[in-house]
Design a protein around this motif. Structure first.
Motif, PDB file in Angstrom:
ATOM      1  N   ALA A 179       3.102 -10.994   1.126  1.00 54.69           N
ATOM      2  CA  ALA A 179       3.442  -9.680   1.679  1.00 54.69           C
ATOM      3  C   ALA A 179       2.642  -9.410   2.950  1.00 54.69           C
ATOM      4  O   ALA A 179       3.168  -8.868   3.939  1.00 54.69           O
ATOM      5  N   THR A 182       4.062 -11.425   5.846  1.00 50.27           N
ATOM      6  CA  THR A 182       5.284 -10.780   6.339  1.00 50.27           C
ATOM      7  C   THR A 182       4.953  -9.551   7.183  1.00 50.27           C
ATOM      8  O   THR A 182       5.508  -9.348   8.270  1.00 50.27           O
ATOM      9  N   ARG A 183       4.037  -8.730   6.694  1.00 59.51           N
ATOM     10  CA  ARG A 183       3.642  -7.533   7.434  1.00 59.51           C
ATOM     11  C   ARG A 183       3.090  -7.881   8.816  1.00 59.51           C
ATOM     12  O   ARG A 183       3.463  -7.277   9.821  1.00 59.51           O
ATOM     13  N   GLU A 184       2.205  -8.865   8.857  1.00 62.59           N
ATOM     14  CA  GLU A 184       1.595  -9.234  10.133  1.00 62.59           C
ATOM     15  C   GLU A 184       2.636  -9.737  11.127  1.00 62.59           C
ATOM     16  O   GLU A 184       2.578  -9.420  12.320  1.00 62.59           O
ATOM     17  N   GLN A 187       4.918  -6.820  12.425  1.00 65.61           N
ATOM     18  CA  GLN A 187       4.199  -5.877  13.276  1.00 65.61           C
ATOM     19  C   GLN A 187       3.793  -6.464  14.624  1.00 65.61           C
ATOM     20  O   GLN A 187       3.622  -5.722  15.595  1.00 65.61           O
TER      21      GLN A 187
END
Length: 275
Positions: A179, A182-184, A187
């Protein structure tokens, strides 16, 4: 002649690159012949760690091709009783008969056979053949090609225009890291892709279709070495999580097109997975 070439037991770097390609093509044909057929699926470990008879048959074929020319070289392979560690000295081969087996058993075309020839732990030639897509990637002394045409990494230098892939699967008890990866990516970059086949993702970086690949995990050599060689030969950069040149035993695999700002950002994204 380089020290690496001079240390070969037989043949030149070009010969080894040619054998790598021939072995990958032979193995991929075996895999493709059973694709989308009613083939039994077994579990090797966890619920998503699958293997089929096609994996074993393709690996056997790859080994047979290598043994025709290099009968005594060590072979590192994913399946069966082949050795699992890369010898630090001398020539060896690293093979993955079907990378992306989960795609394969689902009838998804993104899978491939990967073969790398290494000397003293460093690749000197590699091939990734993705038969259901009709793509053959080769890296050797004359550069890197896809289907016989020379390719290179992308020239994008703005991270916000880049597409980046998280690769090397996180176990269920590490899904928070998946997760975070994916976030990094979403963004920091223009877009994200995930293909379920590490060698496919690395090949796409070499061809300029992707701009980066990240994982904080230690990649198995059969999932990584062939594709890493493609990227480096195509002009890209591959480091570990500390920003040092990547090796088969490194922790983390951070690949990019080599543009400074892009690689700095994929490296920062990888490091942020664990924070």
């Amino acid at each position: 002649m380089s020290e690496r070439e001079d240390s070969l037991d037989a043949g030149s770097t070009a010969d080894r690159a040619t054998v790598a390609a021939r072995a990958a093509e032979a193995g991929s044909k075996v895999a493709h012949d059973s694709f989308r057929k009613d083939i039994p699926v077994e579990l090797k470990g966890g619920k998503t760690d699958v293997v089929t008879q096609a994996d074993r048959d393709a690996q056997r074929t790859v080994i047979e091709v290598i043994r025709e020319t290099y009968p005594d070289d060590p072979i590192v392979g994913e399946e069966d009783d082949e050795r699992k560690t890369v010898p630090p000295e001398g020539p060896a081969w690293i093979i993955d008969p079907i990378d992306g087996t989960n795609n394969y058993v689902r009838g998804i075309r993104i899978f491939g056979t990967a073969v790398a020839a290494v000397v003293d732990g460093e690749p000197v030639g590699s091939a990734v053949v993705m038969p259901a897509l009709g793509d053959t990637y080769r890296a050797g002394p004359d550069g890197v090609t896809r289907n016989g045409e020379h390719i290179s990494v992308s020239d994008r230098d703005d991270p916000e225009t880049c597409a980046v892939c998280p690769t090397i699967w996180w176990d269920f008890d590490e899904r928070d890291q998946y997760a975070a990866a994916t976030r990094e990516i979403v963004q920091r970059f223009g877009d994200m892709r995930r293909y379920g086949c590490a060698q496919a993702a690395l090949s796409m970086v070499a061809a300029g279709a992707l701009d980066g690949v990240i994982t904080n995990l230690r990649a198995n050599p059969w999932d990584s070495v062939a594709g890493v060689h493609l990227i480096r030969t195509a002009g890209g950069t591959v480091t570990d999580i500390d920003g040092e040149p990547w090796r088969y035993d490194s922790r983390g695999l951070v690949a990019s097109n080599g543009e400074d700002e892009v690689h700095d950002e994929v490296l920062a994204a990888t490091r942020a997975i664990e924070t």
